[in-house]
Design a protein around this motif. Sequence first.
Motif, PDB file in Angstrom:
ATOM      1  N   LEU A  75       0.834  -1.203   0.000  1.00  0.00           N
ATOM      2  CA  LEU A  75       0.000   0.000   0.000  1.00  0.00           C
ATOM      3  C   LEU A  75       0.867   1.251   0.000  1.00  0.00           C
ATOM      4  CD1 LEU A  75      -2.601  -1.190   2.659  1.00  0.00           C
ATOM      5  CD2 LEU A  75      -3.018  -0.947   0.191  1.00  0.00           C
ATOM      6  N   ALA A  76       0.651   2.105  -0.983  1.00  0.00           N
ATOM      7  CA  ALA A  76       1.366   3.380  -1.021  1.00  0.00           C
ATOM      8  C   ALA A  76       0.768   4.363  -0.020  1.00  0.00           C
ATOM      9  CB  ALA A  76       1.311   3.970  -2.428  1.00  0.00           C
ATOM     10  N   THR A  77      -0.564   4.357   0.078  1.00  0.00           N
ATOM     11  CA  THR A  77      -1.261   5.312   0.946  1.00  0.00           C
ATOM     12  C   THR A  77      -2.433   4.639   1.630  1.00  0.00           C
ATOM     13  OG1 THR A  77      -0.691   7.144  -0.546  1.00  0.00           O
ATOM     14  CG2 THR A  77      -2.471   7.535   1.021  1.00  0.00           C
ATOM     15  N   VAL A  78      -2.576   4.911   2.913  1.00  0.00           N
ATOM     16  CA  VAL A  78      -3.753   4.501   3.686  1.00  0.00           C
ATOM     17  C   VAL A  78      -4.379   5.761   4.261  1.00  0.00           C
ATOM     18  CG1 VAL A  78      -4.588   3.220   5.696  1.00  0.00           C
ATOM     19  CG2 VAL A  78      -2.733   2.271   4.290  1.00  0.00           C
ATOM     20  N   ILE A  79      -5.662   5.952   4.018  1.00  0.00           N
ATOM     21  CA  ILE A  79      -6.378   7.095   4.595  1.00  0.00           C
ATOM     22  C   ILE A  79      -7.516   6.551   5.451  1.00  0.00           C
ATOM     23  CG2 ILE A  79      -7.611   9.244   4.171  1.00  0.00           C
ATOM     24  CD1 ILE A  79      -6.268   9.425   1.460  1.00  0.00           C
ATOM     25  N   ILE A  80      -7.450   6.796   6.745  1.00  0.00           N
ATOM     26  CA  ILE A  80      -8.505   6.349   7.661  1.00  0.00           C
ATOM     27  C   ILE A  80      -9.430   7.538   7.911  1.00  0.00           C
ATOM     28  CG2 ILE A  80      -9.047   5.367   9.910  1.00  0.00           C
ATOM     29  CD1 ILE A  80      -6.374   3.986   9.915  1.00  0.00           C
ATOM     30  N   THR A  81     -10.598   7.474   7.290  1.00  0.00           N
ATOM     31  CA  THR A  81     -11.513   8.601   7.323  1.00  0.00           C
ATOM     32  C   THR A  81     -12.817   8.305   8.054  1.00  0.00           C
ATOM     33  OG1 THR A  81     -12.680  10.202   5.920  1.00  0.00           O
ATOM     34  CG2 THR A  81     -12.480   7.970   5.074  1.00  0.00           C
ATOM     35  N   ALA A  82     -13.027   7.041   8.445  1.00  0.00           N
ATOM     36  CA  ALA A  82     -14.277   6.681   9.107  1.00  0.00           C
ATOM     37  C   ALA A  82     -14.431   7.453  10.415  1.00  0.00           C
ATOM     38  CB  ALA A  82     -14.305   5.182   9.388  1.00  0.00           C
ATOM     39  N   GLY A  83     -15.651   7.868  10.695  1.00  0.00           N
ATOM     40  CA  GLY A  83     -15.885   8.618  11.919  1.00  0.00           C
ATOM     41  C   GLY A  83     -17.330   8.541  12.365  1.00  0.00           C
ATOM     42  N   TYR A  84     -17.569   9.021  13.567  1.00  0.00           N
ATOM     43  CA  TYR A  84     -18.920   9.077  14.124  1.00  0.00           C
ATOM     44  C   TYR A  84     -19.002  10.311  15.003  1.00  0.00           C
ATOM     45  CZ  TYR A  84     -22.708   8.233  17.446  1.00  0.00           C
ATOM     46  OH  TYR A  84     -23.807   8.383  18.248  1.00  0.00           O
TER      47      TYR A  84
END
Length: 257
Positions: A75-84
């Motif tokens: 993986l070149a990039t991981v974006i963790i965008t999940a939210g509540y």
Amino acid sequence: MSKNVLIVGATRGLGASLRKLYAAKASTQVFATARSNKAPDTNSQSNVSWLQNVDLTKPDVGEKLVSQLPSSTKLATVIITAGYFGLESFDSPDWDKQVQMYTTSAIAPVFVVQKLVKSGFLNEGSKVILVSSESGSITLRHEKEGGGNYGHHASKTALNMVGKLLSLDLKPNGIAVGLVHPGFMRTEMTKGVGFDKFWDDGGAVTPDEAAKSLALFVDEFDISKTGEYWAPRGPGDIGTAEPVLGSNLPTPLQLPW
């Protein structure tokens, strides 16, 4: 050469916009997570692979995610965008909402990133971007905006610390970790807590607009900025930026903890 990107929380809002943006590049393979076992219909995006049942409130979130990635993937990039975002006030704090906010924002990312690293999906040159919020900055909290929303603000502050600690653990591996405030967005999440009444005055943008500026920032982000906290869109939608930090602030803006 193809590039692999993982978007955690890719079914709606910013995550969905990032998924579409990256998938528009033929040279990019997008791995996108969904919390349920039914992924959205994205037949037009042949380079999107869905990872299902990835629930950031569950202790096995890391195992569920990595078990669905092809073993040879880098993986070149991981974006963790999940939210509540669960709305609260001083008069009506909510225990369950706070637990869900802390779990989703600040606990799950550790287990996701740790599993990705230990399973060999992240290596030197990889980037991990944790979507935080300016609301997590203690310095920017100001009487202008008052108190309340304890779980939302404090879970983002906790995420900032998690990102900083991950950056220290992963720097020897050459993996860069960044924290970002992507912008005040016109999403179902902000509408669901009544913040749509602030959209116009607050300079809220669409998730597609926020995704474009975030992706440009990610392109420039590298190990020299690991562990830092940034607003790629600058101070425009941060109501306390000028009262706290002064005028003529740059874009992108490095945020204070």
